[in-house]
Design an enzyme around this catalytic site. Structure first.
Site, PDB file in Angstrom:
ATOM      1  N   LEU A 518       1.263 -13.499   4.999  1.00 23.61           N
ATOM      2  CA  LEU A 518       1.935 -13.482   3.700  1.00 23.61           C
ATOM      3  C   LEU A 518       3.423 -13.280   3.833  1.00 23.61           C
ATOM      4  CD1 LEU A 518      -0.203 -11.095   1.502  1.00 23.61           C
ATOM      5  CD2 LEU A 518       0.319 -13.451   1.001  1.00 23.61           C
ATOM      6  N   GLY A 519       3.804 -12.381   4.688  1.00 26.85           N
ATOM      7  CA  GLY A 519       5.211 -12.045   4.817  1.00 26.85           C
ATOM      8  C   GLY A 519       5.341 -10.958   5.841  1.00 26.85           C
ATOM      9  N   GLY A 521       6.849  -7.042   6.484  1.00 25.68           N
ATOM     10  CA  GLY A 521       7.436  -5.839   5.908  1.00 25.68           C
ATOM     11  C   GLY A 521       8.283  -5.123   6.925  1.00 25.68           C
ATOM     12  N   GLY A 522       8.698  -3.926   6.580  1.00 27.18           N
ATOM     13  CA  GLY A 522       9.580  -3.188   7.469  1.00 27.18           C
ATOM     14  C   GLY A 522       8.946  -2.863   8.799  1.00 27.18           C
ATOM     15  N   GLY A 524       5.979  -4.306  10.193  1.00 22.29           N
ATOM     16  CA  GLY A 524       4.982  -5.211  10.717  1.00 22.29           C
ATOM     17  C   GLY A 524       4.545  -6.216   9.685  1.00 22.29           C
ATOM     18  N   PRO A 525       3.827  -7.218  10.139  1.00 18.17           N
ATOM     19  CA  PRO A 525       3.451  -8.291   9.226  1.00 18.17           C
ATOM     20  C   PRO A 525       2.401  -7.878   8.203  1.00 18.17           C
ATOM     21  CG  PRO A 525       2.514  -8.635  11.397  1.00 18.17           C
ATOM     22  CD  PRO A 525       3.344  -7.414  11.497  1.00 18.17           C
ATOM     23  N   VAL A 526       2.384  -8.591   7.103  1.00 12.17           N
ATOM     24  CA  VAL A 526       1.357  -8.408   6.091  1.00 12.17           C
ATOM     25  C   VAL A 526       0.499  -9.656   6.120  1.00 12.17           C
ATOM     26  CG1 VAL A 526       0.918  -8.078   3.654  1.00 12.17           C
ATOM     27  CG2 VAL A 526       2.957  -7.104   4.686  1.00 12.17           C
ATOM     28  N   LYS A 551      -2.068  -5.037   5.729  1.00 11.46           N
ATOM     29  CA  LYS A 551      -0.761  -4.739   6.294  1.00 11.46           C
ATOM     30  C   LYS A 551      -0.991  -4.178   7.686  1.00 11.46           C
ATOM     31  CE  LYS A 551       3.213  -1.770   5.715  1.00 11.46           C
ATOM     32  NZ  LYS A 551       3.893  -0.839   4.819  1.00 11.46           N
ATOM     33  N   ASP A 648      12.922   3.174  -0.803  1.00 14.62           N
ATOM     34  CA  ASP A 648      13.164   1.780  -0.390  1.00 14.62           C
ATOM     35  C   ASP A 648      12.765   0.817  -1.504  1.00 14.62           C
ATOM     36  OD1 ASP A 648      12.282  -0.286   2.493  1.00 14.62           O
ATOM     37  OD2 ASP A 648      14.074  -0.200   1.264  1.00 14.62           O
TER      38      ASP A 648
END
Ligand SMILES: *[C@@H]1O[C@H](CO)[C@@H](O)[C@H](O)[C@H]1NC(C)=O
Ligand SMILES: *[C@@H]1O[C@H](CO)[C@@H](O)[C@H](O)[C@H]1NC(C)=O
Ligand SMILES: *[C@@H]1O[C@H](CO)[C@@H](O)[C@H](O)[C@H]1NC(C)=O
Ligand SMILES: *[C@@H]1O[C@H](CO)[C@@H](O)[C@H](O)[C@H]1NC(C)=O
Ligand SMILES: *[C@@H]1O[C@H](CO)[C@@H](O)[C@H](O)[C@H]1NC(C)=O
Ligand SMILES: *[C@@H]1O[C@H](CO)[C@@H](O)[C@H](O)[C@H]1NC(C)=O
Ligand SMILES: *[C@@H]1O[C@H](CO)[C@@H](O)[C@H](O)[C@H]1NC(C)=O
Ligand SMILES: *[C@@H]1O[C@H](CO)[C@@H](O)[C@H](O)[C@H]1NC(C)=O
Ligand SMILES: *[C@@H]1O[C@H](CO)[C@@H](O)[C@H](O)[C@H]1NC(C)=O
Ligand SMILES: *[C@@H]1O[C@H](CO)[C@@H](O)[C@H](O)[C@H]1NC(C)=O
Length: 839
Positions: A518-519, A521-522, A524-526, A551, A648
């Site tokens: 999906l994308g 994040g700070g 690691g990948p989701v 996640k 954040d």
């Protein structure tokens, strides 16, 4: 007659199936015949690619149903009919020719004397031509691969023969002809493999010893660098695993593994997949951080974008960075080095790089310092010896990896940048002092005014705030924006998060296939998971077919476990419709994962900053989203039994469900305040530039008011469709906050409104929102409203709003300096910053 037919048929059948294992000088393989390896792992014969009638001589897997060709002899000279014959000619060479004795391909080796030769296909997939008397291998197909490397096959340079063995893609799926992409060893002073498109570098492994390549536990890569060869080969511990490494015609280096159960090839790993992996994606003297969804490029300390305008528009990033105009001399002028932690080591195309036989970090550093053309160095410790690698000239293709196997690279900076980046020598504080000075020099003339205003405002506020808290449980029904009833579902405290089995998640995500990603994040990948119907191991905890998001924390993120525990603990306790819901978690060995409800519409930044998707969000929808975010924050700050500072908040952390309801996510760096605590301080500033309040970014002070600041930025971004990301150092007025403020002062605030909502908005509502946004980003913490006030201001027209004061965009002047405070690869424009200073 019949007898003869049967005989012919039988002999044909026998000939075809009892495949010859060895091709000798009086034999040949005609089109239609195949030669098998001993254990029948591979076949050699004639084939036509799908959608093609041309005939090629090739080697393919025998045990793989889908015909998979791993080697082609005549890739650029096909037969247009079935007249091809492979045989060994009089001088002992393998020859491919047609009925007319016209040769299309041959091995071109000289055989000593008149010794007879024989060809044999080995079970490794290697076709070898052997001199029969001494069993010497004269020629092998492994030395002339097409697009595929098989296990235990060496790629690289054979120093004895001078042969550089490399892969070249097919032209297309139907044409094995020589294609555009080449995976080849570049034998510079720091040898490394490059994937080229034509002659343009497209991806590279990083310098010897090529640590950056993905390596999994059962998959090994052997590196060799000695007098005979410099090469690598790969293999699985289990040789029964059928696998291949291919340069495909779309420019990917792909490792496949055959799944016999499903009868298909599965991706094992590929490169380059992410933008940062592409060679020179951010240009010279820059660093690329794949974890940043918004803008992955930033300049190295001491460098600035070559074209600031294009850089901040996220265009032409390949133009890269240049030395700061204000930079001091870096030759015997007090210069030093700044550490880039765990990165893909750069490549220097112009002046090159060089290994020096110097032992140890300090000696390596001193040697680099002495040579003024040395721009960076790394001191590799590869177990056996310490290698010192120097770069001279341009630094290309640095990528944040976080992997412990990757080196720390030290980049040469001038004395000023060194001071900024040296913590121990007081440079860090010196820097902070300078920042404070900037702020002070602007604020000082205004001090008396500010002070007076404060005393007055605080008096006024105290009474107001008291009243408000007293009324906190008031019923909001009837107010605008439908704050209906009490929607705080704080009731069930610990819902007992289910713990999932790792193997289920691996199966459900198709082994974390990039297709399901999906994308990022700070930490690691989701991953996105489409369905869980087939996985019994969920034990009914999830209804069949429910979508979930996984996640996965990157193993080497360093700070992962702490943030992980934090997030699990925190979210388990939080239940609100504007917060993303956690379904479970998974901890197994090094793997740490969180399983969330799946948000089909991704995140807010995906919509508001996209010229096309943004038009699907009209003003009333945007207003609802603003209110939703505000409610989520209100819950965090005031209404859950804990006081939580998110730290954040940004548009990429606001997820959208199928009805575009906003949900706040990513609690990895959130902090809980106990009792009456209203402010804390940290040495470890985490957050995202552009959304960070000055008091937090500069002094590490955080409170609910630093979240309010981030909310204000988000609000202004939603209204304008523009990002507050720019750090136009010389032009603070070009940041979003600066622009809004300028327009506000000129009474033209509506000019900032996103053009894609032009038709739909109600001017006074938008103006009010902008005003609230500006109130939230005011410089002084005490001037900013709290979330309850924000919600009231948003939801009622009744009260007149205070006039916003100068916002805190001034700190952006210094933000670039501030970025250099980070010693690691944190000098990223828009990444979640971590580890600015150890605790
Ligand atoms: C082919 O040559 C081998 C020796 O090189 C010999 O033993 C064999 O009988 C020959 N076969 C035919 C069909 O001529
Ligand atoms: C073969 O050609 C047909 C028709 O042109 C096309 O639909 C099909 O996708 C092609 N197959 C491959 C493997 O390229
Ligand atoms: C096939 O190739 C041969 C040369 O290899 C050529 O002479 C012949 O005309 C070709 N036939 C067709 C049908 O293209
Ligand atoms: C094929 O060519 C070779 C030399 O290239 C020659 O010795 C041989 O006699 C030729 N065979 C035929 C059938 O023309
Ligand atoms: C064959 O090898 C010789 C020298 O070994 C070389 O001169 C010749 O060009 C080669 N021919 C081909 C077709 O590669
Ligand atoms: C790999 O190749 C080497 C020789 O190059 C050979 O000795 C070894 O047995 C091979 N290993 C496997 C697993 O095939
Ligand atoms: C190595 O790669 C660089 C960058 O593409 C290129 O300029 C250089 O010629 C290559 N050197 C060799 C020996 O292939
Ligand atoms: C790989 O390297 C290790 C040690 O460096 C060696 O023991 C092993 O045999 C090698 N494997 C292959 C297939 O070359
Ligand atoms: C041939 O295949 C079998 C089973 O797939 C495997 O066990 C064996 O190691 C292979 N042989 C070679 C030389 O790779
Ligand atoms: C610095 O390094 C470069 C590249 O190795 C070399 O050409 C040059 O002579 C060195 N200069 C000094 C002063 O050592």
């Amino acid at each position: 007659m019949l007898k003869i037919l049967i005989l012919v048929f039988l002999s044909f059948f026998l000939f075809c199936s009892s495949a010859i294992e060895t091709l000798t000088q009086n034999q040949s393989i005609k089109d239609g015949q195949t030669l098998l390896s001993k254990e029948k792992n591979f076949s050699i014969g004639f084939f036509s690619p799908t959608n093609s009638s041309y005939r090629y001589l090739g080697i393919w897997f025998t045990k793989v149903i889908e015909q998979t060709v791993v080697w082609v002899a005549n890739r650029n000279d096909p037969f247009n009919d079935s007249s091809g014959v492979l045989s060994i000619n009089q001088d002992g060479n393998l020859v491919l020719h047609d009925n007319f004795n016209h040769s299309l391909w041959s091995t071109n080796v000289s055989v000593q004397g008149q010794a007879s030769t024989a060809a044999q296909l080995l079970d490794s997939g290697n076709l070898v031509l052997v001199q029969e008397n001494n069993k010497k291998v004269l020629w092998q197909s492994f030395d002339y691969p097409t697009d595929t490397s098989l296990p235990n096959m060496s790629l690289g340079l054979n120093r004895r023969t001078g042969l550089n063995i490399f892969l070249t893609s097919w032209k297309s799926r139907d044409d094995p002809g020589t294609g555009d992409y080449i995976y080849k060893l570049n034998l510079t002073e720091a040898p490394q493999f490059f994937l080229y498109k034509g002659s343009i570098p497209y991806w590279r492994t990083g310098p010897w010893p090529w640590r950056s390549t993905a390596i999994k536990s059962n998959f090994k890569i052997n590196y060799t660098n000695n007098g005979d060869e410099i090469s690598h080969k790969y293999f699985f511990d289990d040789s029964a695993i059928i696998t291949r490494l291919v340069v495909d015609n779309s420019g990917l280096l792909r490792q496949f593994v055959w799944n016999g159960g499903e009868n298909r090839w599965k991706d094992f790993w590929s490169a380059p997949i992410y933008r940062c992996e592409k060679y020179g994606h951010c240009g010279a003297y820059s660093i690329c951080n794949p974890d940043d969804i918004d803008f992955e490029c930033s300049c190295l300390p001491g460098y600035e974008p070559k074209s600031p305008r294009q850089w901040y528009l996220r265009e032409g990033s390949e133009l890269g960075c240049v030395r700061k105009k204000s930079g001091l001399s870096m030759c015997g002028n007090g210069e030093g080095f700044v550490k880039m932690e765990r990165v893909k080591a750069p490549f220097s195309p112009d002046a090159g790089q060089m290994y020096l036989s110097i032992m140890g970090y300090e000696a390596c550093k001193q040697a680099c310092l002495r040579n003024c053309s040395c721009t960076a160095f790394t001191s590799l410790n590869d177990g056996k010896e310490t290698n010192c690698l120097h770069w001279y000239g341009e630094l290309m293709d640095i990528e944040v990896h976080y992997d412990e196997k990757d080196p720390n690279v030290y980049v040469r900076v001038d004395a000023a940048d060194l001071a900024k980046n040296t913590r121990k020598s007081g440079g860090f504080f010196g820097n902070k002092g300078r920042l404070a000075l900037v702020v002070m020099s602007i604020a000082l003339p205004l001090l008396p005014v500010i002070l007076l205003a404060h005393i007055w405002l605080r008096k006024k506020k105290k009474t107001r705030v008291k009243r408000k808290f007293h009324n906190q449980s008031l019923n909001f029904t009837g107010t605008k924006g439908s704050l209906e009833g009490n929607e705080l579902e704080d009731g069930n405290t610990n819902p007992g998060q289910p713990i999932f089995d790792l193997s289920c998640i691996v199966a459900a995500t198709n082994n974390f296939s990039p297709a399901n990603k999906l994308g990022q994040g700070g930490f690691g990948p989701v991953f996105k998971v489409y369905t869980v119907t087939t996985h019994d191991c969920y034990l009914g905890q999830l209804p069949n077919g429910q979508h979930i998001a996984v996640k996965r924390l990157s193993k080497s993120s360093g700070q992962g476990i702490e943030e992980f525990k934090n997030e699990v603990k925190l979210i388990a306790k939080l239940q609100h419709r504007n917060l993303v819901k956690m379904i479970g978690c998974c901890i197994q060995g090094e793997e740490k994962m969180l399983i969330y409800e799946y948000m089909p519409n991704k995140s807010l930044n995906f919509f508001i900053f996209d010229p096309i998707r943004s038009s699907s969000l009209n003003w009333s929808k945007r207003f609802e989203i603003i209110i939703g975010i505000a409610r989520g924050i209100l819950y965090l700050h005031h209404d859950s039994r804990l006081r939580i500072i998110h730290r954040d908040l940004k548009t990429s952390n606001i997820l959208l469900d199928d009805e575009m309801n906003p949900k706040i996510s990513d609690f990895g760096v959130a902090r809980i305040f106990k009792g009456d605590q209203i402010q804390d301080r940290t040495n470890r500033v985490v957050g995202t530039y552009g959304y960070m309040s000055p008091e937090y970014a500069v002094f590490g002070k955080f409170s609910t008011k630093s979240d309010i600041f981030s909310f204000g930025v988000i609000l202004l971004e939603i209204v304008s469709g523009k990002k507050n990301s720019g750090s136009y150092m010389e032009h603070p007025s070009l940041t979003l906050i600066g622009q809004v403020w300028e327009l506000w002062k000129e009474d033209r605030a509506l000019d900032i409104v996103d053009s894609s909502i032009n038709e739909s908005y109600i001017p006074h509502e938008v103006l009010r929102s902008i005003q609230i946004g500006l109130l939230c980003v005011q410089e002084d913490v005490r001037d900013r409203p709290d979330m309850l006030e924000v919600l009231l201001m948003l939801c009622t027209d009744a009260t007149t709003l205070p006039s916003p004061k100068q916002p805190a965009f001034i700190f952006r002047i210094a933000s670039n300096d501030l970025r250099s405070v980070a010693e690691g690869p944190c000098s990223i424009n828009e990444v979640t910053l971590t580890n600015v200073e150890p605790r």
